[in-house]
Design a protein around this motif. Sequence first.
Motif, PDB file in Angstrom:
ATOM      1  N   ARG A 212     -42.855  22.066  -3.879  1.00  0.00           N
ATOM      2  CA  ARG A 212     -41.070  21.586  -3.854  1.00  0.00           C
ATOM      3  C   ARG A 212     -40.435  23.336  -3.887  1.00  0.00           C
ATOM      4  NH1 ARG A 212     -38.872  17.079  -5.290  1.00  0.00           N
ATOM      5  NH2 ARG A 212     -37.292  17.572  -6.174  1.00  0.00           N
ATOM      6  N   LEU A 213     -40.016  23.286  -2.754  1.00  0.00           N
ATOM      7  CA  LEU A 213     -39.364  24.750  -2.919  1.00  0.00           C
ATOM      8  C   LEU A 213     -37.777  24.120  -3.675  1.00  0.00           C
ATOM      9  CD1 LEU A 213     -39.918  25.967   0.434  1.00  0.00           C
ATOM     10  CD2 LEU A 213     -40.821  26.497  -1.299  1.00  0.00           C
ATOM     11  N   HIS A 214     -36.463  23.626  -3.484  1.00  0.00           N
ATOM     12  CA  HIS A 214     -35.679  23.611  -4.134  1.00  0.00           C
ATOM     13  C   HIS A 214     -34.800  21.860  -4.055  1.00  0.00           C
ATOM     14  CE1 HIS A 214     -33.815  23.057  -0.123  1.00  0.00           C
ATOM     15  NE2 HIS A 214     -34.444  23.841   0.055  1.00  0.00           N
ATOM     16  N   ALA A 215     -34.562  22.500  -4.808  1.00  0.00           N
ATOM     17  CA  ALA A 215     -32.814  20.397  -4.075  1.00  0.00           C
ATOM     18  C   ALA A 215     -32.154  20.436  -4.271  1.00  0.00           C
ATOM     19  CB  ALA A 215     -33.649  19.382  -5.477  1.00  0.00           C
ATOM     20  N   THR A 216     -31.007  20.502  -3.366  1.00  0.00           N
ATOM     21  CA  THR A 216     -29.866  20.861  -3.163  1.00  0.00           C
ATOM     22  C   THR A 216     -28.871  19.701  -3.120  1.00  0.00           C
ATOM     23  OG1 THR A 216     -30.560  22.609  -2.679  1.00  0.00           O
ATOM     24  CG2 THR A 216     -28.354  22.793  -2.431  1.00  0.00           C
ATOM     25  N   VAL A 217     -27.557  19.388  -3.374  1.00  0.00           N
ATOM     26  CA  VAL A 217     -26.859  18.533  -3.166  1.00  0.00           C
ATOM     27  C   VAL A 217     -25.421  19.192  -1.913  1.00  0.00           C
ATOM     28  CG1 VAL A 217     -24.768  17.274  -4.062  1.00  0.00           C
ATOM     29  CG2 VAL A 217     -26.717  17.150  -5.046  1.00  0.00           C
ATOM     30  N   VAL A 218     -25.526  18.386  -0.899  1.00  0.00           N
ATOM     31  CA  VAL A 218     -24.708  19.083   0.267  1.00  0.00           C
ATOM     32  C   VAL A 218     -24.005  17.446  -0.122  1.00  0.00           C
ATOM     33  CG1 VAL A 218     -24.934  19.615   2.608  1.00  0.00           C
ATOM     34  CG2 VAL A 218     -26.256  20.066   0.478  1.00  0.00           C
ATOM     35  N   GLY A 219     -22.521  18.435   0.542  1.00  0.00           N
ATOM     36  CA  GLY A 219     -20.933  17.103   0.411  1.00  0.00           C
ATOM     37  C   GLY A 219     -19.971  17.793   0.585  1.00  0.00           C
ATOM     38  N   THR A 220     -19.299  16.914   0.563  1.00  0.00           N
ATOM     39  CA  THR A 220     -17.624  17.092   0.057  1.00  0.00           C
ATOM     40  C   THR A 220     -17.296  16.412  -1.062  1.00  0.00           C
ATOM     41  OG1 THR A 220     -16.743  15.839   1.069  1.00  0.00           O
ATOM     42  CG2 THR A 220     -17.456  17.637   2.424  1.00  0.00           C
ATOM     43  N   ASP A 221     -16.498  16.625  -1.587  1.00  0.00           N
ATOM     44  CA  ASP A 221     -15.789  16.180  -2.752  1.00  0.00           C
ATOM     45  C   ASP A 221     -15.269  14.343  -2.588  1.00  0.00           C
ATOM     46  OD1 ASP A 221     -13.143  16.716  -1.612  1.00  0.00           O
ATOM     47  OD2 ASP A 221     -12.582  17.655  -3.258  1.00  0.00           O
ATOM     48  N   LEU A 222     -15.432  14.179  -0.928  1.00  0.00           N
ATOM     49  CA  LEU A 222     -15.147  12.900  -0.417  1.00  0.00           C
ATOM     50  C   LEU A 222     -15.999  12.564  -0.163  1.00  0.00           C
ATOM     51  CD1 LEU A 222     -12.085  14.128   1.620  1.00  0.00           C
ATOM     52  CD2 LEU A 222     -11.915  12.726  -0.877  1.00  0.00           C
ATOM     53  N   PRO A 223     -16.466  10.998   0.141  1.00  0.00           N
ATOM     54  CA  PRO A 223     -17.318  10.354   0.418  1.00  0.00           C
ATOM     55  C   PRO A 223     -17.767  10.484   1.418  1.00  0.00           C
ATOM     56  CG  PRO A 223     -16.134   8.702  -0.398  1.00  0.00           C
ATOM     57  CD  PRO A 223     -15.136  10.217  -0.404  1.00  0.00           C
ATOM     58  N   ASP A 224     -19.380  11.017   2.026  1.00  0.00           N
ATOM     59  CA  ASP A 224     -20.089  11.572   2.517  1.00  0.00           C
ATOM     60  C   ASP A 224     -21.227  10.561   3.520  1.00  0.00           C
ATOM     61  OD1 ASP A 224     -18.319  14.023   2.655  1.00  0.00           O
ATOM     62  OD2 ASP A 224     -19.427  14.645   0.927  1.00  0.00           O
ATOM     63  N   GLU A 225     -21.452  10.831   4.617  1.00  0.00           N
ATOM     64  CA  GLU A 225     -22.206   9.400   4.784  1.00  0.00           C
ATOM     65  C   GLU A 225     -23.370  10.439   6.453  1.00  0.00           C
ATOM     66  OE1 GLU A 225     -20.981   6.067   6.973  1.00  0.00           O
ATOM     67  OE2 GLU A 225     -20.989   4.806   4.626  1.00  0.00           O
ATOM     68  N   PRO A 226     -24.462  10.668   6.109  1.00  0.00           N
ATOM     69  CA  PRO A 226     -25.442  11.386   6.968  1.00  0.00           C
ATOM     70  C   PRO A 226     -25.957  10.745   7.708  1.00  0.00           C
ATOM     71  CG  PRO A 226     -26.436  11.012   5.300  1.00  0.00           C
ATOM     72  CD  PRO A 226     -25.211  10.280   4.306  1.00  0.00           C
ATOM     73  N   TYR A 227     -26.329  11.117   9.222  1.00  0.00           N
ATOM     74  CA  TYR A 227     -26.677   9.928  10.667  1.00  0.00           C
ATOM     75  C   TYR A 227     -27.372  10.977  11.133  1.00  0.00           C
ATOM     76  CZ  TYR A 227     -23.444   6.511   9.730  1.00  0.00           C
ATOM     77  OH  TYR A 227     -22.620   5.638   9.096  1.00  0.00           O
ATOM     78  N   GLY A 228     -27.867  12.644  10.972  1.00  0.00           N
ATOM     79  CA  GLY A 228     -28.975  13.670  11.666  1.00  0.00           C
ATOM     80  C   GLY A 228     -29.209  14.167  10.920  1.00  0.00           C
ATOM     81  N   LEU A 229     -30.333  15.191  11.276  1.00  0.00           N
ATOM     82  CA  LEU A 229     -30.707  16.602  11.487  1.00  0.00           C
ATOM     83  C   LEU A 229     -31.350  16.449  12.287  1.00  0.00           C
ATOM     84  CD1 LEU A 229     -31.307  17.180   7.256  1.00  0.00           C
ATOM     85  CD2 LEU A 229     -33.506  17.346   9.333  1.00  0.00           C
ATOM     86  N   ARG A 230     -31.516  18.166  12.436  1.00  0.00           N
ATOM     87  CA  ARG A 230     -32.289  18.761  13.186  1.00  0.00           C
ATOM     88  C   ARG A 230     -32.844  20.353  12.698  1.00  0.00           C
ATOM     89  NH1 ARG A 230     -33.927  15.594  17.663  1.00  0.00           N
ATOM     90  NH2 ARG A 230     -31.976  14.385  18.593  1.00  0.00           N
ATOM     91  N   VAL A 231     -33.449  20.820  13.374  1.00  0.00           N
ATOM     92  CA  VAL A 231     -33.833  22.216  12.468  1.00  0.00           C
ATOM     93  C   VAL A 231     -33.804  23.310  14.059  1.00  0.00           C
ATOM     94  CG1 VAL A 231     -35.798  23.781  11.678  1.00  0.00           C
ATOM     95  CG2 VAL A 231     -35.619  21.286  10.847  1.00  0.00           C
ATOM     96  N   PHE A 232     -33.424  24.084  13.808  1.00  0.00           N
ATOM     97  CA  PHE A 232     -33.214  25.508  14.538  1.00  0.00           C
ATOM     98  C   PHE A 232     -33.871  26.453  13.489  1.00  0.00           C
ATOM     99  CE2 PHE A 232     -30.717  22.374  17.069  1.00  0.00           C
ATOM    100  CZ  PHE A 232     -32.091  21.582  17.818  1.00  0.00           C
ATOM    101  N   GLY A 233     -34.799  27.324  14.193  1.00  0.00           N
ATOM    102  CA  GLY A 233     -35.355  28.319  12.966  1.00  0.00           C
ATOM    103  C   GLY A 233     -35.618  28.271  11.874  1.00  0.00           C
ATOM    104  N   ASP A 234     -34.983  28.699  11.459  1.00  0.00           N
ATOM    105  CA  ASP A 234     -35.468  28.042   9.911  1.00  0.00           C
ATOM    106  C   ASP A 234     -33.928  28.290   9.275  1.00  0.00           C
ATOM    107  OD1 ASP A 234     -33.103  30.243   9.073  1.00  0.00           O
ATOM    108  OD2 ASP A 234     -34.274  32.173   8.582  1.00  0.00           O
TER     109      ASP A 234
END
Length: 362
Positions: A212-234
């Motif tokens: 485990r390297l890290h755990a980070t909360v990502v979002g805004t102060d409004l409700p956010d819904e994730p639908y896709g994730l892609r990796v390019f480089g690092d």
Amino acid sequence: TASVWTPAEGDTLCDFAVHADGTVSALLARADGYAVTRWRGQGPAEPPRVLADPDIARDPDVRRFASTPAALRPPDRTHDTGRIAAVGDEVVVAVRTVSHSVVAYRLRFEGAQVERRWRVLVEPGFDLLPVFLISGSYDTFGQLVSPYRLQLGVDRNGAALVAVSTMWTAELFEAHNAAFGERLHAVGDPSGASNPVAKDVIVTGLSADGRRLHATVVGTDLPDEPYGLRVFGDTAYLVGRTEITNTPRGFAGFLATIGITTGAARVSTHDLMPPQVFFDVVALADGRIVAVGGGGYEDNPRGASISEACQPLAAVLDADRARASPFALPPGPRHSHARVVFSVADRLFVGGQHDGPGTHEI
């Protein structure tokens, strides 16, 4: 020529990954567990190899309503709960279990068996209760099952990022902090009280050797819904939508860039064809980003329903994410979305849904 492979009756195809030699690895979900198989494009797929996990009974589990599972099984309510990614001839798999924990594995295929290189608990077991509605389905974009889904991305060296929605409750924050001794909280909630109506994303970085390297909360102060994730480089690119307000304008496209090994995150929102959602993203060689999705539908401010109309959306974002320029895609009737985008040389390819069903008119 086209080759066709169909999973066995009762199996759900969660995800697949294409290796450099053209081999396809697929992740299947069944009522009694997860399995992986390989297919080389000609002839039948290899027999599925069931994933066993004797360590699952020892994982932290803060649920109040169920006993600890003794086997690796998907949740009962949906089987769209796993993702797979290729790393050389091996795969990284991330799945949600029947206890609603999230576990990641790196696997090597050995003849008729599958060897586990490493196993990492990403999120502990916790109470993820289903969402019920009193009328309508309101599932045009999969909202009713989206809390169970997760997103997975892997870089060329095998480092991985797993993204998990925090849903509408503080349960996941509390469970995560208890299991890992951390102090994560909702975006915009520095007190750590965990806003009970927060909807953010916890992204966890894993090294190529399963640390485990890290755990980070990502979002805004409004409700956010994730639908896709892609990796390019690092860098990982997470897309979805954020809620602006409960009006017909309701949603804007959501984009987050996340360092896989560092966890450093940057979030931007884009209101190009309101209301709108982003489903996929590709990073171009010059630093620009292309995001695709759907927009122009109407959200009902008085109940759980949306209009039948939704048009394909595609936009080019400049390197600093400050400006987004939409470009035209062929319109369609009812629900028509752009669901996937990728680039080959100097050309973009966009695919999606044309004339799909909605829920019911507002």
